[in-house]
Design an enzyme around this catalytic site. Sequence first.
Site, PDB file in Angstrom:
ATOM      1  CE  LYS A   1     -13.219  -3.327   0.769  1.00 29.40           C
ATOM      2  NZ  LYS A   1     -12.764  -2.642   1.729  1.00 29.40           N
TER       3      LYS A   1
ATOM      4  CE  LYS B   1      -5.900  -7.705  -2.300  1.00 24.83           C
ATOM      5  NZ  LYS B   1      -6.215  -7.441  -0.799  1.00 24.83           N
TER       6      LYS B   1
ATOM      7  CE  LYS C   1      -4.323  -1.558   2.076  1.00 23.91           C
ATOM      8  NZ  LYS C   1      -5.500  -1.526   3.016  1.00 23.91           N
TER       9      LYS C   1
END
Length: 339
Positions: A204, A201, A113
């Site tokens: 969102k 993956k 992230k």
Amino acid sequence: MTRKRVLSGVQPTGDLHIGNWLGAIRNWVDLQENNETFFCVVDLHAITVPHDPKLLTQNTLSTAALYIACGMDPEKSRIFVQSHVSAHSELCWILNCLTPLNWMERMIQFKEKAKKQGENVSIGLFNYPVLMAADILLYNADLVPVGEDQKQHLELARNIVQQRINSRFANTKEKAILKVPQPLILKQGAKIMSLSDGRNKMSKSDPNEGSRIALLDPPNIINKKIKRAKTDSHIGLELGNPSRPEADNLIKIYCLLSDTPIKKANEEFAEMGWGKFKPLLAEAIISRLEPIQSKYNELMQDPAELKRVLKEGNYHASQVANETLTKIKDALGFFNGDN
Ligand code: TYM
């Protein structure tokens, strides 16, 4: 048989997608039958990346409505908002002081992230797994149903309980202050991959909306996304071929949504081309999401009832959480005004 405690949550960031459902929420529904279940909308986690205040409120309510639309029953499960139970933040601080920095530096999701976000990474994003540990420990959870990407965070929570709380602060009589939580990861569906790249993956936060099917996508959007989903040039679909991750992912999604056994699908699609398979997949998704969407719309028309459910969930969750927090603070030697 004693009922086990179950705790899990989803971040109200963006639209929940079929990965969240197939990997985690689907499992919650079964667990609520025979266990004491707590499901929170983890809004404190949602501000670890830059956020829009208006959307936070809206997404929090909408995520709670989706929990119920997916089958969570407020009569059986406690459904609540994380920030309404202030013990989450308080325990997070205590755990911060007990967790070694080098355990945190190993967290893969943070590294991924942080890379995506560039320079403006908050301390909260780094700290996020400790808050998640606090969520779990406050309910003294036995089981934590999550997707595969949360495995390392669960391991951290387990290490904190064992090595930093129980072994340091339990007195010899009680041996353990808290239970060591177990991750519950489904055999099928725990890692649904992106529609635009079968090696990543479904997420969102992917800026490409076409990479995921949101639980609230209408049929025309689902058709469009599936039509555009990445394919390969092989004729016939197959599972388990590492050079064909898209085929593997889409067959698995089809099987989960249409309750088709993997072996049967493997045989059925072995000769089938993408052009024939894709409409079948789109149809399976649309018909499976339809009842969730209509229940969701019904719930959103009555926000007062939804707020009532969350208030009640908050009340019960707070009682359990505050009791555990007091137990931990006592064990750590905090002056409670009386001791
Ligand atoms: P979040 O909001 O990213 O995802 C919610 C749940 O969905 C699962 N999931 C997936 N499963 C299969 N395939 C995918 N592509 C996929 N993407 C997401 C996640 O594993 C998760 O179970 N840190 C957590 C939220 C959290 C939490 C907790 C969970 C906060 N506190 C305490 C359990 C217990 C998260 O960000 O999930």
